[in-house]
Design an enzyme around this catalytic site. Sequence first.
Site, short mmCIF file in Angstrom:
data_model
loop_
_atom_site.label_atom_id
_atom_site.label_comp_id
_atom_site.label_asym_id
_atom_site.label_seq_id
_atom_site.Cartn_x
_atom_site.Cartn_y
_atom_site.Cartn_z
N SER A 11 0.83 -1.21 0.00
CA SER A 11 0.00 0.00 0.00
C SER A 11 0.87 1.26 0.00
CB SER A 11 -0.87 0.01 1.26
OG SER A 11 -0.04 0.03 2.39
N CYS A 73 2.55 -6.87 2.01
CA CYS A 73 1.62 -6.13 2.85
C CYS A 73 0.78 -7.14 3.62
CB CYS A 73 0.74 -5.28 1.92
SG CYS A 73 -0.62 -4.42 2.73
N THR A 75 -1.87 -6.62 5.33
CA THR A 75 -3.30 -6.35 5.16
C THR A 75 -3.80 -6.96 3.84
OG1 THR A 75 -2.83 -4.26 6.27
CG2 THR A 75 -5.01 -4.51 5.29
N CYS A 183 2.80 -5.43 10.14
CA CYS A 183 2.61 -4.49 9.03
C CYS A 183 4.00 -4.17 8.49
CB CYS A 183 1.92 -3.22 9.54
SG CYS A 183 1.87 -1.88 8.33
N1 DGL Z 1 2.24 -2.29 4.76
C1 DGL Z 1 0.87 -2.59 4.98
C2 DGL Z 1 0.75 -3.85 5.83
O1 DGL Z 1 1.68 -4.61 5.90
C3 DGL Z 1 0.18 -1.37 5.52
C4 DGL Z 1 -1.28 -1.45 5.44
C5 DGL Z 1 -1.97 -0.13 5.30
O2 DGL Z 1 -1.78 0.49 4.27
O3 DGL Z 1 -2.75 0.19 6.20
O4 DGL Z 1 -0.28 -4.15 6.40
#
Ligand code: DGL
Length: 262
Positions: A11, A73, A75, A183
Amino acid sequence: MNKQPIGIFDSGIGGTSIWKEVLKLLPNENTIYLADSKNAPYGEKSSNEIIALSIKNTELLISKGCKLIIVACNTATTNAIDYLRKNYNIPFIGIEPAIKPAALYSKTGAIGILATKGTLSSELFEKTTEEYTKNITVIEQDGEGLVPLIENGNLNSKELFTLLSTYIKPMLNFNIDHLVLGCTHYPYLIPKIKEIAGENIVIIDSGEAVARQTKVILAKNNLLSNSFEKSKHQLYTNGTIKVLSKILEDVSVKFTVEKLDF
Ligand code: DGL
């Protein structure tokens, strides 16, 4: 010999923590990185929105000839990787909070997990937590607001430190001895987390494990590059080049950063 690039998306700039591990472990591979900063944070979006964004990123990487995609990521992995694996005919590597080792090695019987709301509320996360933390106290903390502040590019801001403290300090009251970073943006906060939590808390992030798994899957699928040509690394951002470039200041291999609307 397969010179097609490895595709990586996140993201935003956080997944570069994984990309850097890939560079170390797989120096012969070409890579393409997508920082979807325009749509960050994913963690506050619905599962369907996260799947739609993951499809968009995947299709761009496939159109650029990627042979494998790392969903850098947590998420996007916890919400979309099943869909991606079912619908696209290339291997996908994901990243999930490393709950298992934290639970396994905890001496106090309490571990902390700092992740986005999107990760903490996913079915995959729930399943993994249930499976590995039967006799363990798990303190889950939603890191709301951290990703946008990291995306602003100032890792030393007072605002970021204060917000991080409000998330970490209450976890310490539960006597956690391991903190799982769920994250890919958060490894960039490790120096600050140590300042807040002290040196005795073991901080677990899975970047290196993801790079190792990528190597295993490339080998298994006969996709490893044996090229002796210098590898090429192209990073695209739909946010600001300045912020992405700043986080790459410690990278010694040659790479290019370009702005792209995607
Ligand atoms: N780097 C993303 C993760 O590992 C961030 C998520 C986000 O954009 O909220 O979850």
